[in-house]
Design a protein around this motif. Sequence first.
Motif, short mmCIF file in Angstrom:
data_model
loop_
_atom_site.label_atom_id
_atom_site.label_comp_id
_atom_site.label_asym_id
_atom_site.label_seq_id
_atom_site.Cartn_x
_atom_site.Cartn_y
_atom_site.Cartn_z
N GLY A 17 0.86 -1.27 0.07
CA GLY A 17 -0.16 -0.04 -0.06
C GLY A 17 0.79 1.26 -0.21
O GLY A 17 1.93 1.30 0.24
N ASN A 18 0.03 2.21 -0.29
CA ASN A 18 0.76 3.73 -0.24
C ASN A 18 0.60 4.22 1.12
O ASN A 18 -0.46 4.53 1.79
N THR A 21 -1.22 7.24 2.12
CA THR A 21 -2.66 7.21 2.21
C THR A 21 -3.11 6.95 3.59
O THR A 21 -2.85 6.11 4.28
N THR A 22 -4.16 7.56 3.74
CA THR A 22 -4.87 7.53 5.00
C THR A 22 -6.12 6.92 4.80
O THR A 22 -7.04 7.71 4.31
N TRP A 23 -6.51 5.66 5.10
CA TRP A 23 -7.83 4.93 4.72
C TRP A 23 -8.87 5.49 5.65
O TRP A 23 -8.63 5.45 7.02
N ASP A 34 -13.95 4.02 -5.80
CA ASP A 34 -12.49 3.73 -5.65
C ASP A 34 -12.13 2.78 -6.58
O ASP A 34 -10.98 3.12 -7.46
N GLU A 80 -9.62 -0.45 2.53
CA GLU A 80 -8.42 -0.90 1.71
C GLU A 80 -8.36 -2.18 1.23
O GLU A 80 -7.62 -2.38 0.16
N THR A 83 -9.73 -2.29 -2.18
CA THR A 83 -8.99 -1.62 -3.11
C THR A 83 -7.58 -2.64 -3.69
O THR A 83 -7.32 -2.68 -4.66
#
Length: 329
Positions: A17-18, A21-23, A34, A80, A83
């Motif tokens: 994951g990135n 990024t704040t999920w 998404d 997440e 995705t």
Amino acid sequence: MQLPALGSRCKFGTMKGNRATTWVEGTSADLVADALALGVKASPRMVTSWVEDGMLANPEPRKTSAYGSDPRIFPPEQRELFTRLLEARERSPLGRIPQRSLIRIVLYLWLIDDTIVLTPQARRAWRTHARATGQTTAVRRNQNVRAIVEQLAHPSATLKQRRAAQLVLEEGERTGRIDIDRLTAVLTELYSPWPVQPGIPRIERALPGPFGPVSVQHHIAMWKARQQTIRRLRHEEIDETELDRVRAVYRPMWANYQARRPAMATIDDGKFAAYFAEPDTMEGRAIEAVDAFVGTLAGELGLIEAASHAAETARLRLWPRSAPSFTRL
């Protein structure tokens, strides 16, 4: 939430994951958005289907006003997960990863972590996995059964004996029903193809294994026990409490096996090293872990013991004077 470092032909390794990024939680519409942002066609019905299959957890109810109710929401971890699974599926060199492969990833996450996939979701995922198990084309089923026959057959086994075993195995794979007496008869003939001499007990061989000789009854018992376990999972006959209990048994056993694996690969000067070779892909690790849990579940449910007794009873019924098995190379 960080998914485990995953790596396979489908490049699951990028599922880290990135980190920027704040999920956050999201509705079904957010998940669809998404997916569209990834260039993947999606719809609310697709999200609902993923929930039904155990790919996603049930969204949680939310009410922020006195009148009506707000759309249900998925927690950040599930958003997440949705995705990352989509990303991995779209990166497959095959075009798209089959859903049965993604289901195994979901189950693998449940096996190793308590926060990403919870047991209610896992129970549905086990049902989906069980429904897919054994569902293959006649050509692939024939190939798989042929491989099993060649693995078990003694070099002296005749074409007729090999064909008889193949037909019984194919029928069992196709129908999910196992005739223990019939299977014992054809596999024993395949395993130990020597004619029975009048007045002399039948001699049965056992194949060498890393932990001792392996009899044909062992193969029959494990096949029957695993099929019974898959059937129970398919019909959701195993409740969440039992799944959690067996997972608690499985985890230390699996961790102990992983720790001992390198040493076990050296048994008998490495003769059985292939038994303990570690998968080099995420998909391979997921397949191995999921299969191991099914075996643990079969044992904890008492199905292996019952199947072993049934297989031995069938052997004695067919050949009451049969001698104990022994290793014959």
